[in-house]
Design a protein around this motif. Structure first.
Motif, mmCIF file in Angstrom:
data_model
loop_
_atom_site.group_PDB
_atom_site.id
_atom_site.type_symbol
_atom_site.label_atom_id
_atom_site.label_comp_id
_atom_site.label_asym_id
_atom_site.label_seq_id
_atom_site.Cartn_x
_atom_site.Cartn_y
_atom_site.Cartn_z
ATOM 1 N N PRO A 4 0.814 -1.228 0.000
ATOM 2 C CA PRO A 4 0.000 0.000 0.000
ATOM 3 C C PRO A 4 0.842 1.271 0.000
ATOM 4 C CG PRO A 4 -0.921 -1.588 1.524
ATOM 5 C CD PRO A 4 0.400 -2.146 1.086
ATOM 6 N N VAL A 5 1.965 1.245 0.709
ATOM 7 C CA VAL A 5 2.830 2.427 0.753
ATOM 8 C C VAL A 5 3.411 2.702 -0.627
ATOM 9 C CG1 VAL A 5 4.959 3.393 1.710
ATOM 10 C CG2 VAL A 5 3.356 2.179 3.202
ATOM 11 N N TRP A 6 3.876 1.660 -1.293
ATOM 12 C CA TRP A 6 4.439 1.842 -2.640
ATOM 13 C C TRP A 6 3.380 2.343 -3.619
ATOM 14 C CZ3 TRP A 6 9.284 2.456 -3.274
ATOM 15 C CH2 TRP A 6 10.211 1.773 -2.509
ATOM 16 N N VAL A 7 2.172 1.793 -3.513
ATOM 17 C CA VAL A 7 1.092 2.234 -4.400
ATOM 18 C C VAL A 7 0.773 3.708 -4.170
ATOM 19 C CG1 VAL A 7 -1.372 1.971 -4.912
ATOM 20 C CG2 VAL A 7 0.073 -0.057 -4.642
ATOM 21 N N LEU A 8 0.727 4.114 -2.901
ATOM 22 C CA LEU A 8 0.449 5.515 -2.580
ATOM 23 C C LEU A 8 1.578 6.421 -3.052
ATOM 24 C CD1 LEU A 8 -1.059 5.044 0.988
ATOM 25 C CD2 LEU A 8 -2.235 6.089 -0.965
ATOM 26 N N GLY A 44 -3.292 9.660 3.159
ATOM 27 C CA GLY A 44 -3.309 8.199 3.122
ATOM 28 C C GLY A 44 -1.935 7.612 3.349
ATOM 29 N N LEU A 45 -0.906 8.237 2.776
ATOM 30 C CA LEU A 45 0.460 7.756 2.974
ATOM 31 C C LEU A 45 0.877 7.890 4.440
ATOM 32 C CD1 LEU A 45 3.142 6.717 1.844
ATOM 33 C CD2 LEU A 45 3.781 9.092 1.379
ATOM 34 N N ALA A 46 0.523 9.018 5.060
ATOM 35 C CA ALA A 46 0.854 9.204 6.475
ATOM 36 C C ALA A 46 0.208 8.109 7.320
ATOM 37 C CB ALA A 46 0.390 10.586 6.939
ATOM 38 N N TRP A 47 -1.058 7.837 7.049
ATOM 39 C CA TRP A 47 -1.757 6.786 7.790
ATOM 40 C C TRP A 47 -1.098 5.428 7.555
ATOM 41 C CZ3 TRP A 47 -4.257 2.281 6.523
ATOM 42 C CH2 TRP A 47 -5.027 1.696 7.542
ATOM 43 N N ALA A 48 -0.724 5.123 6.296
ATOM 44 C CA ALA A 48 -0.124 3.835 5.977
ATOM 45 C C ALA A 48 1.240 3.679 6.657
ATOM 46 C CB ALA A 48 0.019 3.693 4.459
ATOM 47 N N LEU A 49 2.052 4.746 6.655
ATOM 48 C CA LEU A 49 3.355 4.675 7.325
ATOM 49 C C LEU A 49 3.185 4.452 8.826
ATOM 50 C CD1 LEU A 49 5.279 7.577 5.531
ATOM 51 C CD2 LEU A 49 5.736 5.118 5.325
ATOM 52 N N TYR A 50 2.215 5.131 9.396
ATOM 53 C CA TYR A 50 1.958 4.981 10.833
ATOM 54 C C TYR A 50 1.449 3.576 11.136
ATOM 55 C CZ TYR A 50 0.596 6.416 15.548
ATOM 56 O OH TYR A 50 0.483 6.533 16.904
ATOM 57 N N ALA A 51 0.596 3.044 10.262
ATOM 58 C CA ALA A 51 0.010 1.727 10.485
ATOM 59 C C ALA A 51 1.049 0.613 10.377
ATOM 60 C CB ALA A 51 -1.117 1.474 9.484
ATOM 61 N N GLU A 52 2.142 0.866 9.662
ATOM 62 C CA GLU A 52 3.193 -0.144 9.544
ATOM 63 C C GLU A 52 3.870 -0.424 10.877
ATOM 64 O OE1 GLU A 52 6.052 0.889 6.575
ATOM 65 O OE2 GLU A 52 4.981 -0.229 5.038
ATOM 66 N N GLY A 53 3.752 0.513 11.782
ATOM 67 C CA GLY A 53 4.401 0.376 13.080
ATOM 68 C C GLY A 53 5.118 1.656 13.431
ATOM 69 N N ARG A 54 4.736 2.237 14.547
ATOM 70 C CA ARG A 54 5.295 3.521 14.938
ATOM 71 C C ARG A 54 6.790 3.384 15.219
ATOM 72 N NH1 ARG A 54 3.071 7.212 19.962
ATOM 73 N NH2 ARG A 54 4.415 9.031 19.621
ATOM 74 N N VAL A 55 7.604 4.127 14.483
ATOM 75 C CA VAL A 55 9.042 4.080 14.680
ATOM 76 C C VAL A 55 9.408 4.861 15.936
ATOM 77 C CG1 VAL A 55 9.498 3.854 12.224
ATOM 78 C CG2 VAL A 55 9.403 6.121 13.239
ATOM 79 N N ALA A 56 10.576 4.563 16.484
ATOM 80 C CA ALA A 56 11.017 5.231 17.702
ATOM 81 C C ALA A 56 11.121 6.740 17.473
ATOM 82 C CB ALA A 56 12.375 4.671 18.128
ATOM 83 N N GLY A 57 10.515 7.488 18.359
ATOM 84 C CA GLY A 57 10.593 8.942 18.272
ATOM 85 C C GLY A 57 9.535 9.592 17.414
ATOM 86 N N ALA A 58 8.702 8.810 16.737
ATOM 87 C CA ALA A 58 7.661 9.385 15.871
ATOM 88 C C ALA A 58 6.560 10.009 16.711
ATOM 89 C CB ALA A 58 7.072 8.309 14.971
ATOM 90 N N PRO A 59 5.965 11.083 16.219
ATOM 91 C CA PRO A 59 4.867 11.714 16.953
ATOM 92 C C PRO A 59 3.577 10.934 16.776
ATOM 93 C CG PRO A 59 5.160 12.816 14.868
ATOM 94 C CD PRO A 59 6.254 11.774 14.951
ATOM 95 N N PRO A 60 2.529 11.269 17.514
ATOM 96 C CA PRO A 60 1.216 10.683 17.239
ATOM 97 C C PRO A 60 0.754 11.066 15.835
ATOM 98 C CG PRO A 60 1.230 11.820 19.364
ATOM 99 C CD PRO A 60 2.500 12.185 18.672
ATOM 100 N N LEU A 61 -0.153 10.280 15.288
ATOM 101 C CA LEU A 61 -0.629 10.542 13.938
ATOM 102 C C LEU A 61 -1.543 11.766 13.874
ATOM 103 C CD1 LEU A 61 -0.717 9.547 10.991
ATOM 104 C CD2 LEU A 61 -2.658 8.093 11.634
ATOM 105 N N VAL A 210 6.224 14.630 6.265
ATOM 106 C CA VAL A 210 5.558 13.364 6.577
ATOM 107 C C VAL A 210 6.588 12.244 6.733
ATOM 108 C CG1 VAL A 210 4.054 11.566 5.666
ATOM 109 C CG2 VAL A 210 3.333 13.949 5.561
ATOM 110 N N VAL A 211 7.462 12.133 5.746
ATOM 111 C CA VAL A 211 8.473 11.060 5.777
ATOM 112 C C VAL A 211 9.454 11.266 6.932
ATOM 113 C CG1 VAL A 211 10.390 10.011 4.512
ATOM 114 C CG2 VAL A 211 8.266 10.603 3.315
ATOM 115 N N GLY A 212 9.857 12.524 7.156
ATOM 116 C CA GLY A 212 10.797 12.791 8.225
ATOM 117 C C GLY A 212 10.255 12.436 9.600
ATOM 118 N N LEU A 213 8.980 12.624 9.811
ATOM 119 C CA LEU A 213 8.384 12.350 11.120
ATOM 120 C C LEU A 213 7.946 10.903 11.290
ATOM 121 C CD1 LEU A 213 6.232 15.582 11.536
ATOM 122 C CD2 LEU A 213 8.215 14.935 12.919
#
Length: 215
Positions: A4-8, A44-61, A210-213
């Motif tokens: 889904p991330v690649w498609v977006l 949609g991309l932000a949601w998909a990146l967040y849904a993959e698993g919150r990386v260390a240090g990432a803010p809430p969605l 989006v990608v940086g966070l």
């Protein structure tokens, strides 16, 4: 990254190219579709990146989606260049920058001394002295809201520099460039290349934030 991330990402790239072409050619029908579509896809991309698993240090969605949603409102408002719609767009993007500051503040950052502030502060001073002051001076009755907008945008850049993530800082600086071109083109001197430059830098800034966070 998942499918889904690649498609977006692919859809975002195609939409951005179509939008840039429509701006360059003055095709307002395509622009009216692609401009808001890009932001919806980025949400949609932000949601998909967040849904993959919150990386260390990432803010809430939430603050990220609020920032993108307010940007979407601003994009739609600025599709027509009337004074009222410009002020609506200005207010929407001002609040979007506040939401980005919220998101960056909720991230953990890199820690340690904020070395990125050292080159960022003089750069901001140069941009404000050379372009920001000129835009405010020529803004006429919109001088106060434009000045407040510039202050919030500067705050976004400083918070990004303080957090120390170079991708997020780059996104905020590209946003500064985009808004500076837009303001200079609207209030000081129109240039044929400005609308396209504004959209290219605007899209790049939003993606970098989006990608940086959330990466």
């Amino acid at each position: 990254m998942t499918n889904p991330v690649w498609v977006l990402c692919f859809a975002l790239g195609v939409t951005a190219l179509l939008n840039w072409r429509s701006v360059a050619l003055g095709d307002h029908a395509v622009e009216r579709v692609t401009k808001p579509t890009f932001m919806v896809l980025l949400m949609g991309l932000a949601w998909a990146l967040y849904a993959e698993g919150r990386v260390a240090g990432a803010p809430p969605l939430t603050p990220v989606l609020v920032a993108l949603g307010l940007s979407l409102v601003g994009d739609i408002a600025l599709l027509n260049a009337t004074e009222t719609r410009f002020l609506v767009g200005l207010a929407s993007f001002l609040l979007a920058h506040v939401a980005w500051i919220w998101a960056i503040a909720r991230s953990s950052g890199t820690g340690g001394f904020p070395w990125l502030l050292l080159p960022t502060v003089p750069l901001l001073l140069v941009v404000l002295a050379r372009f920001g002051r000129e835009v405010v001076r020529h803004a006429g009755p919109q001088r106060v809201p434009v000045f407040v907008y510039e202050l919030v945008l500067v705050g976004l850049v400083l918070v990004a520099a303080w957090r120390g993530d170079w991708v997020v800082l780059l996104g905020s600086l590209v946003f500064l460039a985009s808004d500076t071109i837009l303001g200079h083109d609207r209030f000081v001197h129109e240039r044929r290349w400005a609308p396209l430059a504004v959209m290219v830098t605007y899209h790049a800034a939003q993606v970098l934030l989006v990608v940086g966070l959330l990466r």
